[in-house]
Design an enzyme around this catalytic site. Structure first.
Site, mmCIF file in Angstrom:
data_model
loop_
_atom_site.group_PDB
_atom_site.id
_atom_site.type_symbol
_atom_site.label_atom_id
_atom_site.label_comp_id
_atom_site.label_asym_id
_atom_site.label_seq_id
_atom_site.Cartn_x
_atom_site.Cartn_y
_atom_site.Cartn_z
ATOM 1 N N TYR A 123 0.799 -1.221 0.000
ATOM 2 C CA TYR A 123 0.000 0.000 0.000
ATOM 3 C C TYR A 123 0.837 1.279 0.000
ATOM 4 O O TYR A 123 0.282 2.369 0.029
ATOM 5 C CB TYR A 123 -0.978 0.003 1.178
ATOM 6 N N LYS A 175 2.872 -14.572 4.542
ATOM 7 C CA LYS A 175 2.977 -15.481 3.401
ATOM 8 C C LYS A 175 4.480 -15.683 3.131
ATOM 9 O O LYS A 175 4.954 -15.531 2.001
ATOM 10 C CB LYS A 175 2.240 -14.882 2.187
ATOM 11 N N ASP A 209 -3.550 -17.727 3.902
ATOM 12 C CA ASP A 209 -4.695 -18.433 3.311
ATOM 13 C C ASP A 209 -5.274 -19.448 4.297
ATOM 14 O O ASP A 209 -6.497 -19.565 4.448
ATOM 15 C CB ASP A 209 -4.343 -19.074 1.957
ATOM 16 N N ASP A 233 -5.892 -5.456 6.053
ATOM 17 C CA ASP A 233 -7.057 -4.823 5.442
ATOM 18 C C ASP A 233 -8.124 -5.887 5.178
ATOM 19 O O ASP A 233 -9.291 -5.748 5.561
ATOM 20 C CB ASP A 233 -6.606 -4.150 4.132
HETATM 21 MG MG MG Z 1 -10.403 -1.901 4.237
#
Ligand code: MG
Ligand code: NAI
Length: 338
Positions: A123, A175, A209, A233
């Site tokens: 991000y 991950k 996952d 998020d």
């Molecule tokens: Mg969000």
């Protein structure tokens, strides 16, 4: 001694849910004084600036703010004030508890917190296209930034949060099996920091996952989850879904200089001004603020009052009732005094 808090009513349903929350805080006897400031659409219209300097100065001075949702115009107009505030005050930790409040929920007694890194990862928005031949969009690439500084800061915050809030376990979600450098570094730092808390806070790590499935199959195995920006998020919305959605989702944005507490939902322009908005998420955000200020008993009393009020039938439309914001708030205050 009262703590001065910057209070930003915000746009749309903001003033309605903020006023309801202030009433509950006052009824609980919270030692707070409010300094009202404006931001968002409201401020853009009144002052020609969606983020007035006076508002920034107030948050800087008080170090703590409770804010209603702010409308971000679509297309033309100013950029998200929420993002601007996060950047300005370097609010690196986004704390999103998911706690079952409703009667007859999808899952009983879910009680966990997601601590999301809020400044790094994909991000950071370092991305671009690479043209090939006559196709300017042949390839797109994006850079994921994970720093030792940012990782230590968020992981340590998660452990300290666990200690301060009597939580037993921190699970680091990653991950690292695929992203060996970036998430590998995040995991490596997590394991180092966990050693400092051995015997006080349990630690484990999980791949994202598998975590997504485990959250749905058996959410009770989680206590505090700490993760990087994008996974945080996604997972924080997932766990909000486990406990009934936006109406019950508070969020804290924590930085070294300031912390801002808010509901996760937006300004709900479709129901603004009608006096029917559900203030629960913002009241829960105020509870997070009280916990942040170490008023744990007061936060618990308000949480319990909400839970009891939600068992009654004086609830807002989004919860299947027909009460107004004010009637529901009265019911919460009645439970607080019960
Ligand atoms: Mg969000
Ligand atoms: P929204 O969360 O405002 O609304 C989505 C749906 O949920 C609407 O049907 C709304 O009526 C309902 N809803 C939301 N909160 C509710 C409440 N407390 N009680 C009852 N019903 C509620 O999301 P939307 O429509 O995508 O965004 C509206 C505006 O809010 C946009 O300008 C957006 O940028 C802004 N926004 C601001 C946020 C913030 O300040 N933290 C967060 C999310 C959106």
């Amino acid at each position: 001694m009262a703590t001065t808090v910057t209070l930003i009513p915000g746009d749309g349903i903001g003033p309605e849910v903020v006023n309801a929350t202030v009433r509950v805080l006052e009824a609980a006897g919270a030692p707070l004084e409010f300094e009202r400031q404006i931001a968002g659409m409201h401020a853009a219209e009144a002052l020609g600036n969606p983020l007035p300097q006076e508002t920034l100065d107030s948050i800087e001075r008080n170090g703590i703010a409770l804010k209603g949702p702010l409308t971000t115009p679509i297309g033309a107009g100013f950029r998200s004030i929420n993002v601007a505030l996060r950047k300005h005050f370097e609010l690196y930790a986004n704390v999103r508890p998911a706690i079952t409040m409703q009667p007859n929920p999808r899952y009983d007694d879910v009680n966990m917190v997601i601590v999301r890194e809020n400044t790094e990862g994909l991000y950071v928005g370092v991305e671009n296209y690479i043209g090939i031949g006559d196709d300017p969009h042949a390839v797109a690439e994006s850079v994921m930034i994970i720093t030792r500084y940012g990782s230590e800061r968020i992981i340590r915050y998660a452990f300290e949060y666990a200690l301060a809030n009597d939580r037993k376990k921190v699970t680091l979600v990653h991950k690292a099996n695929i992203l060996k450098c970036t998430h590998g570094l995040f995991l490596e730092i997590g394991r180092e920091i966990a050693k400092e808390y051995e015997g006080r806070v349990e630690f484990d790590d999980r791949i994202v996952d598998a975590t997504a499935m485990a959250l749905v199959v058996d959410p009770y195995q989680f206590d505090v989850i700490v993760t990087e920006n994008m996974f945080g998020d996604i997972l924080s919305d997932q766990v909000a879904g486990l406990v009934g959605g936006l109406g019950f989702a508070p969020g804290a944005n924590i930085g070294k200089r300031a912390s801002i507490f808010e509901a996760v939902h937006g300004s709900a322009p479709d129901i603004a001004g009608q006096g029917i908005a559900n203030p629960t998420a913002l009241i829960l955000a105020a509870c997070l603020m009280l916990e942040h200020l170490e008023h744990h008993d007061m936060a618990k009393a308000i949480g319990d009052a909400l839970r009891r009020a939600l068992r009654g039938d004086v609830v807002t439309g989004d919860l299947g009732g027909s009460a107004s914001t004010q009637e529901y708030t009265d019911a919460v205050i009645e439970q607080l005094n019960a």
